[in-house]
Design a protein around this motif. Structure first.
Motif, short mmCIF file in Angstrom:
data_model
loop_
_atom_site.label_atom_id
_atom_site.label_comp_id
_atom_site.label_asym_id
_atom_site.label_seq_id
_atom_site.Cartn_x
_atom_site.Cartn_y
_atom_site.Cartn_z
N TYR A 33 1.42 8.62 -2.64
CA TYR A 33 2.55 9.48 -2.98
C TYR A 33 3.80 9.04 -2.24
CZ TYR A 33 -1.21 12.67 -4.35
OH TYR A 33 -2.32 13.23 -4.92
N PRO A 34 4.98 9.39 -2.75
CA PRO A 34 6.19 9.15 -1.98
C PRO A 34 6.25 10.14 -0.82
CG PRO A 34 6.71 10.25 -4.04
CD PRO A 34 5.24 9.95 -4.08
N ASP A 35 6.88 9.72 0.26
CA ASP A 35 7.04 10.56 1.44
C ASP A 35 8.48 11.02 1.57
OD1 ASP A 35 4.38 10.26 2.30
OD2 ASP A 35 4.87 8.42 3.40
N VAL A 36 8.66 12.28 1.95
CA VAL A 36 9.98 12.77 2.32
C VAL A 36 10.21 12.35 3.76
CG1 VAL A 36 11.45 14.79 2.63
CG2 VAL A 36 9.84 14.70 0.70
N VAL A 37 11.26 11.59 4.00
CA VAL A 37 11.56 11.05 5.33
C VAL A 37 12.44 12.01 6.13
CG1 VAL A 37 12.65 9.13 6.55
CG2 VAL A 37 11.33 8.70 4.48
N SER A 38 13.45 12.56 5.48
CA SER A 38 14.36 13.48 6.16
C SER A 38 15.07 14.36 5.14
CB SER A 38 15.39 12.73 7.01
OG SER A 38 16.26 12.00 6.18
N VAL A 39 15.60 15.48 5.64
CA VAL A 39 16.32 16.42 4.77
C VAL A 39 17.50 16.99 5.56
CG1 VAL A 39 16.20 18.59 3.46
CG2 VAL A 39 14.19 17.08 3.57
N TYR A 121 2.88 15.54 -7.22
CA TYR A 121 3.39 15.87 -5.89
C TYR A 121 2.34 15.60 -4.82
CZ TYR A 121 7.52 18.02 -7.88
OH TYR A 121 8.70 18.23 -8.53
N GLY A 122 2.80 15.19 -3.65
CA GLY A 122 1.93 14.91 -2.51
C GLY A 122 2.71 14.16 -1.47
N GLY A 123 2.03 13.55 -0.54
CA GLY A 123 2.71 12.78 0.50
C GLY A 123 3.27 13.65 1.59
N LYS A 124 4.01 13.03 2.49
CA LYS A 124 4.59 13.74 3.61
C LYS A 124 5.72 14.65 3.13
CE LYS A 124 3.47 10.12 6.87
NZ LYS A 124 3.97 9.04 7.73
N THR A 125 5.74 15.84 3.69
CA THR A 125 6.79 16.81 3.38
C THR A 125 7.61 17.07 4.63
OG1 THR A 125 5.37 18.69 3.94
CG2 THR A 125 5.32 17.92 1.64
#
Length: 133
Positions: A33-39, A121-125
């Motif tokens: 899955y793609p990872d969310v790196v920052s928000v 959906y998946g990966g780092k949140t």
């Protein structure tokens, strides 16, 4: 003829050459899955927020790429989504905006998640606190 004890080494070497030739990186081959790196979050108005979401998707190709982001409350309720219409192979990681998300007054933080067009959906949140709450 080669001694059979060398076969595993040549098999590994052949796999490494194939991976390098195809442009596949071993670390990215493991990522499903793609990872969310920052928000970054910004309050737009009362109960409405904008999010700048940075996503890492190292396998990104026109055939399989990160095709969405969303904001969830702590119960998993979807508060806002954005569809991504093309790959971002030339810009990794990449940042896209999720604007105008209405978030009820009682919610103090949201979780941002990315989506893969093949696996969902998946990966780092990333869980982000909402400013002013």
């Amino acid at each position: 003829m080669l001694d059979s004890s060398f076969r595993p080494y040549f098999a590994a070497l052949g796999a490494a050459i194939l991976i390098t030739t195809l442009g596949i990186h071993p670390a990215s081959a493991e990522q499903k899955y793609p990872d969310v790196v920052s928000v970054q979050v910004h309050e737009r108005s009362t109960d409405t927020f904008d999010f700048d979401v940075t996503v890492s998707s190292p396998y990104d190709t026109p055939d399989r790429y990160a095709d969405g982001i969303r904001a969830l409350d702590s119960k998993g309720t979807v508060l806002g989504t954005r569809k991504l219409w093309h790959d971002h192979a030339s810009e990794q990681p990449f940042t896209r905006d999720l604007y105008g998300v209405h978030i009820p007054a009682g919610i103090r933080s949201v979780t941002i998640q990315a989506r893969d067009q093949k696996f969902g959906y998946g990966g780092k949140t990333v869980n982000v606190p909402l400013p002013g709450r």
